[in-house]
Design a protein around this motif. Structure first.
Motif, PDB file in Angstrom:
ATOM      1  N   GLN A  25       0.821  -1.213   0.000  1.00 23.81           N
ATOM      2  CA  GLN A  25       0.000   0.000   0.000  1.00 23.81           C
ATOM      3  C   GLN A  25       0.854   1.261   0.000  1.00 23.81           C
ATOM      4  O   GLN A  25       0.490   2.271  -0.618  1.00 23.81           O
ATOM      5  N   LEU A  26       2.014   1.207   0.669  1.00 22.43           N
ATOM      6  CA  LEU A  26       2.950   2.328   0.606  1.00 22.43           C
ATOM      7  C   LEU A  26       3.421   2.536  -0.831  1.00 22.43           C
ATOM      8  O   LEU A  26       3.481   3.677  -1.323  1.00 22.43           O
ATOM      9  N   SER A  27       3.736   1.459  -1.519  1.00 25.67           N
ATOM     10  CA  SER A  27       4.198   1.556  -2.911  1.00 25.67           C
ATOM     11  C   SER A  27       3.099   2.091  -3.821  1.00 25.67           C
ATOM     12  O   SER A  27       3.342   2.948  -4.681  1.00 25.67           O
ATOM     13  N   PHE A  28       1.891   1.571  -3.639  1.00 24.42           N
ATOM     14  CA  PHE A  28       0.754   2.081  -4.420  1.00 24.42           C
ATOM     15  C   PHE A  28       0.556   3.575  -4.165  1.00 24.42           C
ATOM     16  O   PHE A  28       0.324   4.359  -5.098  1.00 24.42           O
ATOM     17  N   ALA A  29       0.648   3.983  -2.905  1.00 24.57           N
ATOM     18  CA  ALA A  29       0.416   5.387  -2.550  1.00 24.57           C
ATOM     19  C   ALA A  29       1.469   6.299  -3.166  1.00 24.57           C
ATOM     20  O   ALA A  29       1.148   7.356  -3.730  1.00 24.57           O
ATOM     21  N   LEU A  30       2.729   5.907  -3.063  1.00 26.60           N
ATOM     22  CA  LEU A  30       3.809   6.728  -3.620  1.00 26.60           C
ATOM     23  C   LEU A  30       3.664   6.869  -5.136  1.00 26.60           C
ATOM     24  O   LEU A  30       3.967   7.921  -5.701  1.00 26.60           O
ATOM     25  N   SER A  31       3.193   5.812  -5.790  1.00 25.06           N
ATOM     26  CA  SER A  31       3.102   5.827  -7.252  1.00 25.06           C
ATOM     27  C   SER A  31       1.843   6.522  -7.769  1.00 25.06           C
ATOM     28  O   SER A  31       1.663   6.647  -8.986  1.00 25.06           O
ATOM     29  N   MET A  32       0.975   6.974  -6.872  1.00 30.49           N
ATOM     30  CA  MET A  32      -0.221   7.693  -7.317  1.00 30.49           C
ATOM     31  C   MET A  32       0.140   9.029  -7.944  1.00 30.49           C
ATOM     32  O   MET A  32      -0.636   9.591  -8.720  1.00 30.49           O
ATOM     33  N   ASP A  33       1.321   9.549  -7.598  1.00 31.94           N
ATOM     34  CA  ASP A  33       1.864  10.723  -8.278  1.00 31.94           C
ATOM     35  C   ASP A  33       2.618  10.223  -9.512  1.00 31.94           C
ATOM     36  O   ASP A  33       3.643   9.559  -9.395  1.00 31.94           O
ATOM     37  N   GLU A  34       2.105  10.507 -10.688  1.00 35.12           N
ATOM     38  CA  GLU A  34       2.683   9.961 -11.920  1.00 35.12           C
ATOM     39  C   GLU A  34       4.106  10.433 -12.172  1.00 35.12           C
ATOM     40  O   GLU A  34       4.839   9.831 -12.964  1.00 35.12           O
ATOM     41  N   VAL A  89       6.391  10.441  -9.887  1.00 37.31           N
ATOM     42  CA  VAL A  89       7.247   9.743  -8.925  1.00 37.31           C
ATOM     43  C   VAL A  89       7.473   8.299  -9.396  1.00 37.31           C
ATOM     44  O   VAL A  89       6.513   7.580  -9.690  1.00 37.31           O
ATOM     45  N   GLU A  90       8.740   7.886  -9.447  1.00 35.09           N
ATOM     46  CA  GLU A  90       9.095   6.522  -9.849  1.00 35.09           C
ATOM     47  C   GLU A  90       9.327   5.682  -8.592  1.00 35.09           C
ATOM     48  O   GLU A  90      10.103   6.065  -7.714  1.00 35.09           O
ATOM     49  N   VAL A  91       8.657   4.521  -8.533  1.00 27.58           N
ATOM     50  CA  VAL A  91       8.670   3.690  -7.329  1.00 27.58           C
ATOM     51  C   VAL A  91       9.066   2.261  -7.674  1.00 27.58           C
ATOM     52  O   VAL A  91       8.631   1.709  -8.693  1.00 27.58           O
ATOM     53  N   GLY A  92       9.895   1.666  -6.814  1.00 27.09           N
ATOM     54  CA  GLY A  92      10.227   0.250  -6.916  1.00 27.09           C
ATOM     55  C   GLY A  92       9.854  -0.455  -5.629  1.00 27.09           C
ATOM     56  O   GLY A  92       9.936   0.128  -4.542  1.00 27.09           O
ATOM     57  N   LEU A  93       9.434  -1.710  -5.730  1.00 27.43           N
ATOM     58  CA  LEU A  93       9.112  -2.536  -4.570  1.00 27.43           C
ATOM     59  C   LEU A  93       9.933  -3.826  -4.675  1.00 27.43           C
ATOM     60  O   LEU A  93       9.755  -4.608  -5.613  1.00 27.43           O
ATOM     61  N   LEU A  94      10.841  -4.022  -3.731  1.00 24.30           N
ATOM     62  CA  LEU A  94      11.721  -5.198  -3.719  1.00 24.30           C
ATOM     63  C   LEU A  94      11.296  -6.119  -2.586  1.00 24.30           C
ATOM     64  O   LEU A  94      11.280  -5.724  -1.418  1.00 24.30           O
ATOM     65  N   ASP A  95      10.975  -7.361  -2.928  1.00 30.26           N
ATOM     66  CA  ASP A  95      10.531  -8.366  -1.973  1.00 30.26           C
ATOM     67  C   ASP A  95      11.701  -9.283  -1.638  1.00 30.26           C
ATOM     68  O   ASP A  95      12.138 -10.062  -2.485  1.00 30.26           O
TER      69      ASP A  95
END
Length: 314
Positions: free
Chosen positions: A78-87, A89-95
Motif C-alpha cells: 500500500q505504501l508503494s501504491f500510494a507513492l506511485s499515485m503521483d505519476e 514519482v518513480e517507485v520500486g518494490l523489492l521483496d
C-alpha cells in the motif's frame, strides 16, 4: 565472503575482511572460523556494483518487524501504491522475503516472469511508474517451496541489488521477512554505503508482537539503521453495522505508541482492521484506490505523508 558465513559474526569478531580473520583468539569456536581463515581478504567487489546501481535510487526504505503476520507485506504494497499515485514519482518494490514471497499476488502480478536485457534483470511493472522484483517471479509454480540456506538467500538478495535495472527511482520500498536474521543482515550490509533512508517497523497492538518488535528496534540501533517510525497495524475494528469500535488485539501494555515512547523512536500512527484490505490484497488491487473514503485509507495516508516528509528531509 560474507555470503559464505554460516552464522552471524560474533560481537568481538576482528572483522571478516581483517588479516586476522579466522586466526585471532576471538575466532576460536566460531562456526565461521575455517571460512574466514581461507577466504580471500579485501573489499567485496559486488558492493561496488551495488553502490553504482543504487546511485539512481534516491530513497531506500526498509519495512521490518520482528513478528510475522503483522502486515508488513500489506503495508509495503500500500505504501508503494500510494507513492506511485503521483505519476511524476518513480517507485520500486523489492521483496526479499525469500521463503514467503507474497508480493507478486498482492500487487496483481501472479504468473509474471523476469526478463533479462543488456542492462540487467528487468523488474515487473504494475504500471509505468511502479516496478516490482521478487523471488516469486523465479518459481515455476506459486506453491513451490523455497528451501534455501543462508548463503543462497544472501546471494539472491545481492543479485537483486546489483543486477536489477530499476532505472531512476524516487523510492525503493524493501519488504522483508520477520526476524533479525540472514536477510536483514544481508540487506543492511549490502546497502551500508548506499545511503539507506531508514526503516519503518510494523507491529500489531498485543504484547506478544511487541516483544519481538522491540528486538527489531534494537537490531536497527545496533547495526546503525535509522528508524523512520513505528506503525501499529490491525489497531481496532469499527463494525460497519453499528459503528462501534472493538479492540480485537488488546494492547495490554499500552500498544505500539507506549513502546515507541519507551524506546525513544517515532510513532507514525495506527491502521484499523478492515476486511476489505485483505480482499484488496487477494485481488491484487490498491486498497487506497478501491476504498478512498475509508477510515483505514485516511490513516494510511497520514502515515505515508509522515514517511515521505522524514525521508525527503534527510
Amino acid at each position: 565472503m560474507s555470503d559464505q558465513l554460516v552464522a552471524p559474526p560474533p560481537e568481538n569478531c576482528p572483522g571478516t575482511q581483517s588479516e586476522m580473520s579466522g586466526k585471532s583468539a576471538a575466532c576460536a569456536g566460531c562456526p565461521n572460523q575455517q571460512i574466514c581463515a581461507t577466504a580471500p581478504k579485501g573489499p567485496d567487489p559486488d558492493i561496488v556494483e551495488i553502490e553504482e546501481r543504487m546511485k539512481t535510487v534516491k530513497n531506500k526504505i526498509l519495512v521490518l518487524s520482528g513478528k510475522g503476520g503483522v502486515g508488513k507485506s500489506t503495508f509495503s504494497s500500500q505504501l508503494s501504491f500510494a507513492l506511485s499515485m503521483d505519476e511524476k514519482v518513480e517507485v520500486g518494490l523489492l521483496d526479499i522475503d525469500i521463503c514467503g514471497p507474497s508480493i507478486p499476488k498482492i500487487m496483481g502480478l501472479e504468473g509474471e516472469n523476469i526478463h533479462i536485457s543488456g542492462q540487467g534483470w528487468d523488474p515487473v511493472y504494475v504500471q509505468d511508474n511502479l516496478a516490482v522484483m521478487s523471488v516469486g517471479f523465479l518459481l515455476d509454480k506459486e506453491e513451490d517451496a523455497v528451501i534455501w540456506r543462508g548463503p543462497k538467500k544472501n546471494g539472491i538478495i545481492k543479485q537483486f541489488l546489483k543486477d536489477v535495472y530499476w532505472n531512476d527511482l524516487d523510492y525503493l520500498v524493501i519488504d522483508t521477512p520477520p526476524g533479525t536474521s540472514d536477510e536483514h543482515l544481508s540487506i543492511v550490509q549490502y546497502l551500508k554505503t548506499s545511503n539507506l533512508s531508514g526503516a519503518v517497523i510494523v507491529t500489531s497492538p498485543q504484547d506478544v508482537a511487541l516483544i519481538d518488535v522491540r528486538k527489531e528496534i534494537n537490531f536497527c540501533k545496533k547495526v546503525g539503521v535509522p528508524i523512520i517510525g513505528v506503525v501499529e497495524n490491525m489497531s481496532g475494528f469499527v463494525c460497519p453495522k453499528c459503528n462501534k469500535e472493538s479492540q480485537i488485539f488488546i494492547p495490554t501494555t499500552g500498544g505500539a505508541e507506549k513502546m515507541s515512547q519507551d524506546m525513544n523512536v517515532p510513532f507514525l500512527g495506527r491502521i484499523p482492521i478492515d476486511p476489505l484490505i485483505a480482499r484488496s490484497c487477494d485481488e491484487g488491487k490498491s486498497y487506497l484506490i478501491t476504498h478512498p473514503n475509508s477510515e483505514a485509507t485516511k490513516q494510511y495516508n497520514l502515515i505515508f505523508n509522515k514517511i515521505k516528509e522524514t525521508v525527503n528531509n534527510k
